[in-house]
Write a protein that holds these residues in place. Structure first.
Motif, short mmCIF file in Angstrom:
data_model
loop_
_atom_site.label_atom_id
_atom_site.label_comp_id
_atom_site.label_asym_id
_atom_site.label_seq_id
_atom_site.Cartn_x
_atom_site.Cartn_y
_atom_site.Cartn_z
N VAL A 78 0.84 -1.20 0.00
CA VAL A 78 0.00 0.00 0.00
C VAL A 78 0.88 1.25 0.00
N PRO A 79 0.56 2.23 -0.86
CA PRO A 79 1.37 3.46 -0.86
C PRO A 79 1.23 4.20 0.47
N LEU A 96 11.49 8.55 2.71
CA LEU A 96 11.45 8.03 1.33
C LEU A 96 12.28 6.75 1.21
N GLU A 97 13.42 6.71 1.88
CA GLU A 97 14.26 5.50 1.87
C GLU A 97 13.52 4.32 2.50
N LEU A 98 12.66 4.61 3.48
CA LEU A 98 11.90 3.56 4.16
C LEU A 98 10.64 3.16 3.39
N GLY A 99 10.43 3.79 2.25
CA GLY A 99 9.33 3.37 1.40
C GLY A 99 8.19 4.35 1.21
N ALA A 100 8.25 5.52 1.84
CA ALA A 100 7.18 6.50 1.63
C ALA A 100 7.17 6.93 0.16
N LYS A 101 5.99 7.10 -0.38
CA LYS A 101 5.84 7.52 -1.77
C LYS A 101 6.14 9.00 -1.92
#
Length: 123
Positions: A78-79, A96-101
């Motif tokens: 999921v975004p 962002l590195e941890l996956g946040a869009k």
């Protein structure tokens, strides 16, 4: 008619949560509010969402931990968006590195813009 999309909003700022809930509901979303990362993890383990929006600085479990742990839930794909008062590039870069869009800094963006961007992304 398509299924109602759901968004999980995780923030300890009650006024911001209420504003986001009103704006997202106005776009037709089902909105679930959590006040911290621990409550968020319970929600992520209990149901599937279309979007996650989290603050970074919260009691009990911060947004960085949420971004790390969401990968171990049914919502791993999921975004996730970050909305924060921590305005330095290093905080957004880490998110962002941890996956946040995307990372929104509260003082630099309107809630209307945040909702419109997320809504457009989900199409």
């Amino acid at each position: 008619m398509s299924e109602t999309k759901s968004i999980l909003v995780v923030d300890d700022d009650e006024a911001l949560c209420n504003a986001l809930e009103t704006k997202f509901k106005g776009k037709g979303y089902d909105v679930v509010i959590c006040k911290d990362g621990v409550e968020c993890m319970e929600a992520l383990n209990s149901r599937k969402f279309d979007v996650i929006m989290t603050d970074l600085h919260m009691p009990n479990m911060d947004g960085f931990s949420v971004l790390e742990k969401v990968k171990d839930t049914q919502n791993a794909d999921v975004p996730a968006y970050v909305i924060t008062n921590l305005g330095s590039d290093k905080h957004c870069d880490k998110a962002l590195e941890l996956g946040a869009k995307q990372c929104f800094v509260k003082s630099l963006v309107t809630l209307r813009d945040v909702v419109d961007i997320v809504d457009k992304e989900l199409g």
